[in-house]
Design a protein around this motif. Sequence first.
Motif, PDB file in Angstrom:
ATOM      1  N   GLY A 131       1.073  -0.859   0.016  1.00 61.53           N
ATOM      2  CA  GLY A 131      -0.125  -0.301  -0.165  1.00 61.53           C
ATOM      3  C   GLY A 131       0.613   1.402  -0.103  1.00 61.53           C
ATOM      4  O   GLY A 131       0.328   2.394  -0.874  1.00 61.53           O
ATOM      5  N   ILE A 132       1.786   1.344   0.949  1.00 60.18           N
ATOM      6  CA  ILE A 132       2.812   2.417   0.663  1.00 60.18           C
ATOM      7  C   ILE A 132       3.051   2.406  -1.035  1.00 60.18           C
ATOM      8  O   ILE A 132       3.486   3.803  -1.092  1.00 60.18           O
ATOM      9  N   ILE A 133       3.695   1.662  -1.086  1.00 61.69           N
ATOM     10  CA  ILE A 133       4.393   1.441  -2.536  1.00 61.69           C
ATOM     11  C   ILE A 133       3.477   2.051  -3.397  1.00 61.69           C
ATOM     12  O   ILE A 133       3.639   3.659  -4.718  1.00 61.69           O
ATOM     13  N   ASP A 134       2.290   1.704  -3.138  1.00 64.69           N
ATOM     14  CA  ASP A 134       1.181   2.077  -4.572  1.00 64.69           C
ATOM     15  C   ASP A 134       0.935   3.385  -3.717  1.00 64.69           C
ATOM     16  O   ASP A 134       0.662   4.178  -4.757  1.00 64.69           O
ATOM     17  N   ARG A 135       0.861   4.002  -2.605  1.00 65.05           N
ATOM     18  CA  ARG A 135       0.544   5.712  -2.275  1.00 65.05           C
ATOM     19  C   ARG A 135       1.862   6.376  -3.077  1.00 65.05           C
ATOM     20  O   ARG A 135       1.723   8.056  -3.054  1.00 65.05           O
ATOM     21  N   LEU A 136       3.403   6.299  -3.146  1.00 61.43           N
ATOM     22  CA  LEU A 136       3.851   6.568  -4.075  1.00 61.43           C
ATOM     23  C   LEU A 136       4.073   7.073  -5.368  1.00 61.43           C
ATOM     24  O   LEU A 136       4.218   7.907  -5.309  1.00 61.43           O
ATOM     25  N   ARG A 137       3.421   5.916  -5.940  1.00 61.52           N
ATOM     26  CA  ARG A 137       3.397   6.006  -6.975  1.00 61.52           C
ATOM     27  C   ARG A 137       2.308   6.758  -7.379  1.00 61.52           C
ATOM     28  O   ARG A 137       2.453   7.573  -8.582  1.00 61.52           O
ATOM     29  N   ARG A 138       1.680   7.309  -6.460  1.00 63.77           N
ATOM     30  CA  ARG A 138      -0.032   8.454  -6.845  1.00 63.77           C
ATOM     31  C   ARG A 138       0.724   9.455  -6.264  1.00 63.77           C
ATOM     32  O   ARG A 138      -0.902  10.711  -6.118  1.00 63.77           O
ATOM     33  N   PHE A 139       1.641  10.018  -5.947  1.00 64.97           N
ATOM     34  CA  PHE A 139       2.199  11.539  -5.476  1.00 64.97           C
ATOM     35  C   PHE A 139       1.194  11.819  -4.351  1.00 64.97           C
ATOM     36  O   PHE A 139       1.298  12.441  -3.858  1.00 64.97           O
ATOM     37  N   GLU A 140       1.092  10.561  -3.440  1.00 61.05           N
ATOM     38  CA  GLU A 140       0.332  11.110  -2.065  1.00 61.05           C
ATOM     39  C   GLU A 140       0.997  10.737  -0.878  1.00 61.05           C
ATOM     40  O   GLU A 140       1.168  11.358  -0.321  1.00 61.05           O
ATOM     41  N   LEU A 141       2.957   9.812  -0.881  1.00 58.23           N
ATOM     42  CA  LEU A 141       3.323  10.135  -0.108  1.00 58.23           C
ATOM     43  C   LEU A 141       4.741  10.264  -0.581  1.00 58.23           C
ATOM     44  O   LEU A 141       4.625  10.157  -2.014  1.00 58.23           O
ATOM     45  N   ASP A 142       5.484  10.925   0.523  1.00 56.92           N
ATOM     46  CA  ASP A 142       6.927  11.202  -0.149  1.00 56.92           C
ATOM     47  C   ASP A 142       7.771  10.029   0.146  1.00 56.92           C
ATOM     48  O   ASP A 142       8.772  10.496  -0.830  1.00 56.92           O
TER      49      ASP A 142
END
Length: 303
Positions: A131-142
């Motif tokens: 989930g963290i990787i997915d949110r990185l790809r959506r630019f929702e996490l740094d």
Amino acid sequence: MLFRQLEYFVALARERHFARAAAACYVSQPALSEAIRKLEHELKVPLVKRGRTFEGLTPEGERLVLWARRILADRDALQQEVVALQTGLTGELRLGVIPAAAATVALLTDPFCAENPLVKVRVDTGLESAGIIDRLRRFELDAGLVYPDEQDAPDVTVTPLYSEEHLVLAAEGLVTGAAGSVDWAEVVELPLCLLRPGMRGRKLIDDALSDRGLTAGPQLETDSVATLFGQVATGRWATIVPASWLRTIRPPAGARVLRPNDPVTATIALVTLATEPVPLIVRAFTETARSVRVEGDSVGAQA
């Protein structure tokens, strides 16, 4: 104007609701709808399926929202770079953290905040590595702290930070004797509370026990680190925790920390998007994370 249209479009894709997206952008719903219509006109493609309510993005919209997120992320990174040249690093760092690192992250964010007092840090815990990787790809996490063994993606930079040993935390009276160590066969007989099945931290323990011909049968399962410590504090439970937790969370009064005779370890890594140029705020946090020593003399087993 384009950036504002993209912001509204990304908000709508995230919220899946016109009114909620408008509220998130602090504008009226008609203003948000009109801005997105203008964006569709400029791009000459429909982006949103419209009915009485939001019905989703068109295939073109699903593809273009990825570009919109990237453009906005690059704009923010550019602004941070310019401001940093004048006043020092500013902005917001968004971190995603797996439960196993929910306490450890404080050892990284504390020195980072001390070095960069104008930066705001937001930490989302309880996330799974994928989930963290997915949110990185959506630019929702740094950035994120994850178990790296299942993350093999060319668009992600993985920086191993430390090797984590797992210890047993048991209420006083559950384990007899003065030794600070324990066999896994003894551990599975304790009244256990553990992370819930499906979480990588739990799978690590289950796999280690299975390799030793053992199975854990916890009566209580949770996705919360705090709940595990709270259960042990009642005086009737034991759990299995990463050693680094005990550097930032004090064991409950009277609880014993025991080191298994056959240790179970796992690597925790920092993950960021493999983009060039790397945003300044991400570079700064990566440098801090690399400089912090988490493993080693964190906590010794207690008799």
